[in-house]
Design a protein around this motif. Structure first.
Motif, short mmCIF file in Angstrom:
data_model
loop_
_atom_site.label_atom_id
_atom_site.label_comp_id
_atom_site.label_asym_id
_atom_site.label_seq_id
_atom_site.Cartn_x
_atom_site.Cartn_y
_atom_site.Cartn_z
N GLU A 61 86.95 34.12 18.05
CA GLU A 61 88.34 34.15 17.56
C GLU A 61 88.39 33.71 16.09
O GLU A 61 89.08 34.32 15.26
CB GLU A 61 89.17 33.21 18.43
N THR A 63 85.93 33.82 13.99
CA THR A 63 85.25 34.83 13.18
C THR A 63 86.24 35.94 12.81
O THR A 63 86.27 36.42 11.67
CB THR A 63 84.05 35.41 13.97
N LYS A 64 87.06 36.30 13.79
CA LYS A 64 88.08 37.33 13.55
C LYS A 64 89.08 36.84 12.50
O LYS A 64 89.46 37.59 11.58
CB LYS A 64 88.79 37.63 14.88
N LYS A 65 89.43 35.58 12.63
CA LYS A 65 90.37 34.98 11.67
C LYS A 65 89.77 35.03 10.26
O LYS A 65 90.46 35.34 9.28
CB LYS A 65 90.64 33.52 12.09
N SER A 67 87.59 37.19 9.14
CA SER A 67 87.62 38.59 8.65
C SER A 67 89.01 38.96 8.16
O SER A 67 89.16 39.63 7.13
CB SER A 67 87.20 39.55 9.77
N GLU A 68 90.02 38.54 8.90
CA GLU A 68 91.39 38.85 8.50
C GLU A 68 91.75 38.20 7.17
O GLU A 68 92.42 38.77 6.33
CB GLU A 68 92.37 38.40 9.59
N LYS A 73 83.85 42.00 6.89
CA LYS A 73 83.62 42.39 8.28
C LYS A 73 82.44 41.59 8.83
O LYS A 73 81.42 41.45 8.15
CB LYS A 73 83.30 43.88 8.36
N LYS A 75 79.89 41.27 12.22
CA LYS A 75 79.44 41.73 13.53
C LYS A 75 78.73 40.55 14.18
O LYS A 75 77.69 40.10 13.70
CB LYS A 75 78.49 42.92 13.37
#
Lengths: 437, 315
Positions: A61, A63-65, A67-68, A73, A75
């Motif tokens: 979660e 990591t996604k934050k 990226s945003e 990006k 992986k």
């Protein structure tokens, strides 16, 4: 190593940060972060596979934050931490593969020239949060540069059954090696034995065997990296382990890292060395028997031996990025983001205290006091020595550990296939093969 | 003029050579072989040569090694764990291969007879070979577990033993345990391949032998065994090679423990090269396996394939 307080760590950290920042840069400025990631960066991250699902979910979660927030990006992939080692080695050798790995122990010291210099990240985090534990610095720093950033340690503490300990005549968990031996003997007498892995179990067996060696003043090498394991101190440690082994549940010579978890949660074991996962799994298990075991268990640090200080060996986790990455600045940005206290704290809460922090400033996370059973894991890195002790981390220290030299020494003597003297001599011969290179 | 004319002449000569070459059957044959040779060199010879080279260097992971000649081998010759792994590998290979052959041959002979549900029985025999090695290794790990072994549990329930057997916690028990796991895994390969060989033997030979009054044993000794010997040579060569180089089974079940009692040369090579970071020494251990493997191949091909053997003679 354990007899330093928060203030001394803070001073050491700031001092180290000032030293690393170099002449002309004041420590206050070292806490500034000025990294600018490459445009359109995309990185591949390989990390250790979770034992606690909520921990990984939170990590993903965040990591996604990341990226945003940054547009980078990521992986994210996960492998069993023992399988990361060969992948990390291959990546270093062929110059391709993940951009960033979160692996274990002194792996980065096997291929330091292949890694991104992360001194700026370490300096920033150290200055921002009041300094690293000395052992964390040992695992991150090579010479004047940092080649890795310690993420923490999947801390190992003694897991024990409270009722069995009390039935053995102990109200409190013993703090010294003599008391610990007496407890194990009493547990054996009550048919509620202890059990510690003595097979080729990378985490568990190395963990307690290194502790036992160091607790009695033994060590593989001295400060000059000369092999000194064949010593009276080592013999004393072996004699002690022989007595401990006599109290263990049968079969520990074949145990790998998962055996003690299974045996403990099956009610066959009263005392072992493990991370917080046995308790967490038991607590959340739908099986009432395992829930009962979790209620009846607690955790304690490894006892102090005749040397008078804590001598634990912990499974330290480290971030290291590869020079073959096209986006080294993005890699550093990711490490910094994940290690920032706000993010680290949230992740730590989700993991229920699975990872002991490398920065003492992170100890004020409420998770550590949310349940007293979690608290002993907080200070794992404070009580820990690096696995190259008392010499340097590097190829030889990794090889000695990877080849189970210390574990085999104790196993040979404990099982009676060699005398303590023979076992120590053989361990010295094996260690010399690595340290002579 | 001469300056221009000379290259044209050379060009014509070359062109004519090139055209004539393609008219040659030998040249064309060689050209058609080029892709195959390139694949062999790239994917077979190069890795082997690289392995040889690494074994002669002090290469560490991520580093550039330097040539040190036979130093890795000299160092290994003084390494007791290496010699233990050599012993373990030979022990493991010899016992597992002999038993796999005996059981495999017995099963093949059985399956070659007119059995009810023959196809289903053949499919069942193949099952251990179908299961991925790691899965079967995990199953054996559980079967041998010091606390949860089904064997120990049954024996205790039957009142035959009082405590769990240390299948993997005692060096010799562990050696026999992994040999058994390898046998279970390897028997189908031997059985099915020998069965294929048995089915190529002409029934007329057995009919003639029957008319001559030959016993079962005589038919087996003078017809089956000689006719089967070429396939036995191939099967045993592969069986020995696969057993000698086994890695997954051991690494999953014991990781070479206890006290290195089940470390094979392949597992030790991996441990030294990858976990320990010494690629040179790991490669040297792998290279040390080659003489044993070559000996096994030579024994199979020049021993078992002797024509007089195949005809039932002695030497």
């Amino acid at each position: 190593m354990s007899d330093f307080d928060r203030r001394s760590v803070l001073k050491a950290g700031l001092g180290g940060a000032a030293l690393l920042a170099g002449p002309g840069i004041v420590p206050v400025r070292a806490a500034e972060w000025t990294n600018t990631p490459e445009p359109n960066a995309s990185i591949r991250v390989l990390r250790w596979k979770q034992f606690i699902q909520a921990e990984f979910d939170k990590f993903a979660e965040q990591t996604k934050k990341f990226s945003e927030k940054t547009g980078i990006k990521v992986k994210l992939e996960a492998e069993s931490w023992e399988d990361i080692r060969p992948k990390a080695a291959v990546a270093a050798n062929v110059g391709a593969g993940p951009d960033l790995i979160i692996g274990t122990l002194d792996d980065p010291f096997k291929f330091p020239e292949k890694l991104i210099d992360v001194t700026d990240v370490a300096t920033y985090l150290g200055a921002q949060y009041g300094g690293w534990y000395p052992v964390a610095e040992r695992y991150g720093r090579k010479g004047d540069s940092w080649i890795a950033i310690p993420q923490g340690a999947t801390g190992g503490c003694l897991n024990y059954r409270i009722s069995h300990m009390k039935a053995a005549g102990f109200e409190q968990f013993p703090k010294d090696t003599d008391g610990f031996l007496k407890l194990c003997q009493a547990l054996k007498k009550n048919n509620t034995p202890a059990g510690f892995a003595l097979g080729h179990a990378t985490g568990d067996a190395n963990g307690w065997c290194q502790w036992a060696l160091w607790a009695f003043g033994g060590k593989v090498v001295n400060e000059k990296n000369e092999v000194v394991i064949d010593s009276p101190e080592t013999i004393a440690a072996i004699e002690y382990v022989k007595q401990l082994y006599a109290t263990f549940i049968p079969g520990v010579l074949s145990w790998n890292d998962s055996n003690n978890n299974k045996a403990f949660l099956n009610g066959e074991l009263s005392l072992t060395l493990n991370g917080i996962s046995i308790w967490t799994v038991g607590k959340t298990s739908p099986d009432p028997k395992q829930q009962e075991i979790a209620k009846d268990m607690d955790h304690a640090p490894m006892p102090i031996g005749p040397v008078g200080v804590a001598t634990e060996q912990q499974n330290v986790l480290v971030y290291y990025g590869y020079k073959h990455s096209k986006y080294p600045k993005a890699v550093k940005e990711y490490i910094k983001f994940m290690m920032d206290k706000e993010n680290y704290d949230a992740w730590e809460v989700a993991s229920n205290g699975y990872v002991s922090p490398p920065l003492p400033a992170y100890n004020n996370n409420p998770v550590w006091t949310s349940d007293p059973k979690i608290t002993p894991y907080r200070d794992c890195l404070k009580r820990c020595r690096d696995n190259g002790y008392a010499g340097d981390l590097g190829y030889a220290s990794a090889a000695v550990m990877g080849d189970f030299v210390v574990v085999d020494m104790f196993a040979e003597a404990a099982s009676g296939s060699a005398t303590p003297q023979e076992a120590a001599k053989r361990a010295a011969e094996r260690a010399k093969r690595y340290y002579q290179v | 003029m001469a300056v221009i004319a000379e290259p044209v002449a050379v060009q014509l000569k070359r062109s004519s050579l090139w055209s004539r070459a393609f008219e040659s059957r030998n040249f064309l044959g060689a050209m058609f072989m080029v892709p195959a040779i390139a694949i062999l060199i790239l994917f077979l010879a190069y890795p082997l040569a690289l392995g040889f080279w690494l074994g002669m260097t002090d290469t560490k992971i991520g580093g550039v090694g330097r040539f040190i000649g036979f130093q890795n081998f000299v160092s290994l010759s003084k390494d007791s764990v290496f010699w233990l792994s050599v012993f373990n590998t030979i022990f493991y290979t010899v016992f597992a291969s002999i038993v796999k052959f005996a059981i495999g041959l017995y099963l093949a002979l059985l399956l070659n007879e007119r059995l009810p549900f023959k196809s289903m029985v053949r499919a069942i025999v193949l099952l251990p070979f179908v299961v991925p090695t790691v899965l079967s290794a995990i199953a054996f790990w559980w079967i041998y577990d010091s606390q949860f072994s089904i064997i120990s549990w049954v024996l205790i329930k039957a009142g035959l033993i009082t405590s769990y057997i240390e299948f993997l916690g005692e060096p010799w028990n562990a050696r026999w345990s992994v040999v058994l796991a390898n046998i279970w895994r390897g028997v189908p390969f031997v059985a099915i391949t020998l069965l294929a060989g048995l089915q190529t033997i002409s029934p007329s030979l057995y009919e003639a032998a029957n008319l001559d009054g030959a016993t079962n044993l005589q038919r087996f000794r003078h017809i089956t065994l000689p006719m089967l010997s070429p396939i036995i040579a191939v099967v045993m060569t592969f069986s020995v090679l696969m057993t000698f180089t086994d890695f997954q089974l051991i690494y999953t079940i014991t990781r070479g423990g206890p006290i290195n009692a089940t470390h094979l040369m392949a597992t030790l090579s991996f441990q030294r090269a990858i976990t320990g970071g010494n690629l040179g020494e790991g490669a040297a251990i792998s290279n040390a396996m080659i003489p044993f493997l070559v000996a096994a191949i030579l024994l199979s091909f020049f021993g078992l394939q002797r024509s007089r053997w195949q005809q039932g003679g002695r030497d």
